[in-house]
Design a protein around this motif. Structure first.
Motif, PDB file in Angstrom:
ATOM      1  N   GLY A 101       0.195  -1.389   0.012  1.00 49.98           N
ATOM      2  CA  GLY A 101       0.010  -0.332  -0.519  1.00 49.98           C
ATOM      3  C   GLY A 101       0.541   1.422  -0.118  1.00 49.98           C
ATOM      4  O   GLY A 101       0.497   1.927   0.076  1.00 49.98           O
ATOM      5  N   ASP A 102       2.215   1.039   0.077  1.00 51.66           N
ATOM      6  CA  ASP A 102       3.008   2.060  -0.469  1.00 51.66           C
ATOM      7  C   ASP A 102       3.460   2.779  -1.791  1.00 51.66           C
ATOM      8  O   ASP A 102       3.847   3.720  -1.866  1.00 51.66           O
ATOM      9  CB  ASP A 102       3.686   2.135   0.688  1.00 51.66           C
ATOM     10  CG  ASP A 102       5.251   1.053  -0.284  1.00 51.66           C
ATOM     11  OD1 ASP A 102       4.890   0.839  -0.946  1.00 51.66           O
ATOM     12  OD2 ASP A 102       6.044   1.163   0.227  1.00 51.66           O
ATOM     13  N   GLY A 103       2.535   2.499  -2.731  1.00 59.24           N
ATOM     14  CA  GLY A 103       2.617   2.535  -3.995  1.00 59.24           C
ATOM     15  C   GLY A 103       3.487   2.303  -4.664  1.00 59.24           C
ATOM     16  O   GLY A 103       4.639   2.527  -6.396  1.00 59.24           O
ATOM     17  N   SER A 104       4.113   0.945  -3.956  1.00 58.44           N
ATOM     18  CA  SER A 104       5.846   0.413  -4.801  1.00 58.44           C
ATOM     19  C   SER A 104       5.346  -0.640  -4.998  1.00 58.44           C
ATOM     20  O   SER A 104       4.542  -1.176  -5.444  1.00 58.44           O
ATOM     21  CB  SER A 104       6.401   0.315  -3.650  1.00 58.44           C
ATOM     22  OG  SER A 104       6.443  -0.681  -2.752  1.00 58.44           O
ATOM     23  N   SER A 105       6.770  -1.167  -5.808  1.00 61.91           N
ATOM     24  CA  SER A 105       6.652  -2.516  -6.644  1.00 61.91           C
ATOM     25  C   SER A 105       6.341  -3.520  -5.698  1.00 61.91           C
ATOM     26  O   SER A 105       7.399  -4.899  -6.174  1.00 61.91           O
ATOM     27  CB  SER A 105       6.957  -2.563  -7.871  1.00 61.91           C
ATOM     28  OG  SER A 105       8.838  -2.280  -7.607  1.00 61.91           O
ATOM     29  N   ASN A 106       6.655  -3.347  -4.140  1.00 61.15           N
ATOM     30  CA  ASN A 106       6.148  -4.517  -4.175  1.00 61.15           C
ATOM     31  C   ASN A 106       5.222  -5.024  -2.700  1.00 61.15           C
ATOM     32  O   ASN A 106       4.070  -3.858  -2.735  1.00 61.15           O
ATOM     33  CB  ASN A 106       7.517  -4.214  -2.540  1.00 61.15           C
ATOM     34  CG  ASN A 106       9.330  -3.959  -2.637  1.00 61.15           C
ATOM     35  OD1 ASN A 106       9.198  -4.374  -3.799  1.00 61.15           O
ATOM     36  ND2 ASN A 106       9.787  -2.820  -2.939  1.00 61.15           N
ATOM     37  N   VAL A 107       5.270  -6.157  -2.336  1.00 62.59           N
ATOM     38  CA  VAL A 107       3.836  -7.085  -1.649  1.00 62.59           C
ATOM     39  C   VAL A 107       4.537  -7.813  -0.796  1.00 62.59           C
ATOM     40  O   VAL A 107       5.917  -7.874  -0.529  1.00 62.59           O
ATOM     41  CB  VAL A 107       3.301  -8.396  -3.098  1.00 62.59           C
ATOM     42  CG1 VAL A 107       2.575  -6.493  -3.616  1.00 62.59           C
ATOM     43  CG2 VAL A 107       3.968  -8.388  -3.161  1.00 62.59           C
ATOM     44  N   TYR A 108       3.140  -7.687   0.210  1.00 60.15           N
ATOM     45  CA  TYR A 108       4.435  -8.715   1.115  1.00 60.15           C
ATOM     46  C   TYR A 108       3.620 -10.278   1.418  1.00 60.15           C
ATOM     47  O   TYR A 108       2.562 -10.134   0.662  1.00 60.15           O
ATOM     48  CB  TYR A 108       3.200  -7.979   2.365  1.00 60.15           C
ATOM     49  CG  TYR A 108       3.998  -6.907   3.758  1.00 60.15           C
ATOM     50  CD1 TYR A 108       5.107  -7.381   3.588  1.00 60.15           C
ATOM     51  CD2 TYR A 108       3.392  -5.763   4.220  1.00 60.15           C
ATOM     52  CE1 TYR A 108       5.883  -6.563   4.556  1.00 60.15           C
ATOM     53  CE2 TYR A 108       3.926  -5.304   4.810  1.00 60.15           C
ATOM     54  CZ  TYR A 108       5.001  -5.219   4.979  1.00 60.15           C
ATOM     55  OH  TYR A 108       5.593  -4.200   5.218  1.00 60.15           O
ATOM     56  N   VAL A 109       4.839 -11.391   1.454  1.00 57.37           N
ATOM     57  CA  VAL A 109       3.711 -12.639   0.847  1.00 57.37           C
ATOM     58  C   VAL A 109       3.808 -13.095   2.651  1.00 57.37           C
ATOM     59  O   VAL A 109       4.950 -13.431   3.441  1.00 57.37           O
ATOM     60  CB  VAL A 109       4.979 -13.157   0.436  1.00 57.37           C
ATOM     61  CG1 VAL A 109       4.960 -15.067   0.308  1.00 57.37           C
ATOM     62  CG2 VAL A 109       5.001 -12.319  -0.824  1.00 57.37           C
ATOM     63  N   SER A 110       2.847 -13.923   2.836  1.00 60.62           N
ATOM     64  CA  SER A 110       2.659 -14.692   3.723  1.00 60.62           C
ATOM     65  C   SER A 110       3.329 -15.563   4.121  1.00 60.62           C
ATOM     66  O   SER A 110       4.010 -17.148   3.737  1.00 60.62           O
ATOM     67  CB  SER A 110       1.511 -15.217   4.331  1.00 60.62           C
ATOM     68  OG  SER A 110       1.183 -16.159   5.045  1.00 60.62           O
ATOM     69  N   ILE A 111       4.282 -15.658   5.409  1.00 54.67           N
ATOM     70  CA  ILE A 111       5.054 -16.211   6.102  1.00 54.67           C
ATOM     71  C   ILE A 111       4.047 -18.042   6.244  1.00 54.67           C
ATOM     72  O   ILE A 111       5.042 -18.868   6.231  1.00 54.67           O
ATOM     73  CB  ILE A 111       5.615 -15.806   7.421  1.00 54.67           C
ATOM     74  CG1 ILE A 111       6.893 -15.230   6.989  1.00 54.67           C
ATOM     75  CG2 ILE A 111       6.707 -17.411   7.699  1.00 54.67           C
ATOM     76  CD1 ILE A 111       7.287 -14.321   7.483  1.00 54.67           C
ATOM     77  N   ALA A 112       3.146 -17.544   6.749  1.00 52.72           N
ATOM     78  CA  ALA A 112       2.147 -19.291   6.471  1.00 52.72           C
ATOM     79  C   ALA A 112       1.775 -19.575   5.735  1.00 52.72           C
ATOM     80  O   ALA A 112       2.370 -21.064   4.902  1.00 52.72           O
ATOM     81  CB  ALA A 112       1.201 -18.538   7.840  1.00 52.72           C
ATOM     82  N   TRP A 113       1.564 -18.463   4.349  1.00 51.93           N
ATOM     83  CA  TRP A 113       1.612 -19.996   3.393  1.00 51.93           C
ATOM     84  C   TRP A 113       2.838 -20.311   2.811  1.00 51.93           C
ATOM     85  O   TRP A 113       2.542 -21.617   1.954  1.00 51.93           O
ATOM     86  CB  TRP A 113       0.661 -18.293   2.175  1.00 51.93           C
ATOM     87  CG  TRP A 113       0.641 -18.872   0.976  1.00 51.93           C
ATOM     88  CD1 TRP A 113      -0.600 -19.796   0.216  1.00 51.93           C
ATOM     89  CD2 TRP A 113       1.527 -19.474  -0.536  1.00 51.93           C
ATOM     90  NE1 TRP A 113      -0.469 -19.509  -0.733  1.00 51.93           N
ATOM     91  CE2 TRP A 113       1.106 -19.304  -1.452  1.00 51.93           C
ATOM     92  CE3 TRP A 113       2.898 -18.550  -0.430  1.00 51.93           C
ATOM     93  CZ2 TRP A 113       1.388 -19.722  -2.544  1.00 51.93           C
ATOM     94  CZ3 TRP A 113       2.982 -18.938  -1.762  1.00 51.93           C
ATOM     95  CH2 TRP A 113       2.709 -19.014  -2.673  1.00 51.93           C
ATOM     96  N   LEU A 114       4.115 -19.249   2.856  1.00 51.63           N
ATOM     97  CA  LEU A 114       5.040 -20.128   2.520  1.00 51.63           C
ATOM     98  C   LEU A 114       5.458 -21.507   3.256  1.00 51.63           C
ATOM     99  O   LEU A 114       5.453 -22.107   2.643  1.00 51.63           O
ATOM    100  CB  LEU A 114       6.170 -19.370   2.756  1.00 51.63           C
ATOM    101  CG  LEU A 114       6.676 -17.499   1.801  1.00 51.63           C
ATOM    102  CD1 LEU A 114       7.299 -16.949   2.522  1.00 51.63           C
ATOM    103  CD2 LEU A 114       6.887 -18.590   0.410  1.00 51.63           C
TER     104      LEU A 114
END
Length: 106
Positions: A52-65
Motif C-alpha cells: 500500500g505504499d505505491g511501490s512495486s513490492n508486496v507482502y508474502v505470508s510466511i504462513a502460506w510459504l
C-alpha cells in the motif's frame, strides 16, 4: 524462490510457489499485472497482501510459504531465511509477512 501470480480475463486467479528450495531470494513474477492486481491475487489466495505504499513490492505470508513449500526445506533453514530477511528490514512489523519485489515480464 518466486511466486508466479496470474489472473485470467475471466477472473481466475492463482499463486504458485516455484523453486521453493531456493531460500536465498524471494520475488513475485506477475506478467503484466500491476502491484494492485498482484495484491488482489495474493489476498484471494491467502498468500499475501499489498503493502500500500505505491511501490512495486508486496507482502508474502510466511504462513502460506510454510504451508506450500515446507516439503522443500527444513524448518531451521526457513527460520534462518526469515531472520535474515528481518535483519534487512524485509519483514513486516508483526513478523507475519516477507516483503517481495514484483518482477514484471512482457
Amino acid at each position: 524462490m518466486y511466486i508466479e501470480v496470474s489472473e485470467t480475463p475471466g477472473g481466475s486467479q492463482k499463486c504458485v510457489l516455484v523453486e521453493p528450495g531456493d531460500l536465498g531470494s524471494l520475488s513475485v513474477r506477475a506478467g503484466k499485472l500491476d502491484a494492485a492486481a498482484v495484491g488482489r491475487v495474493l489476498e484471494s489466495e491467502h498468500a499475501g497482501r499489498p503493502i500500500g505504499d505505491g511501490s512495486s513490492n508486496v507482502y508474502v505470508s510466511i504462513a502460506w510459504l510454510r504451508r506450500v513449500g515446507s516439503d522443500s526445506w527444513g524448518e531451521a533453514e526457513f527460520v534462518r531465511m526469515v531472520e535474515s530477511a528481518g535483519k534487512a528490514g524485509w519483514v513486516d512489523p508483526l513478523g507475519e509477512y516477507l516483503m517481495a519485489h514484483i518482477d514484471k515480464q512482457a
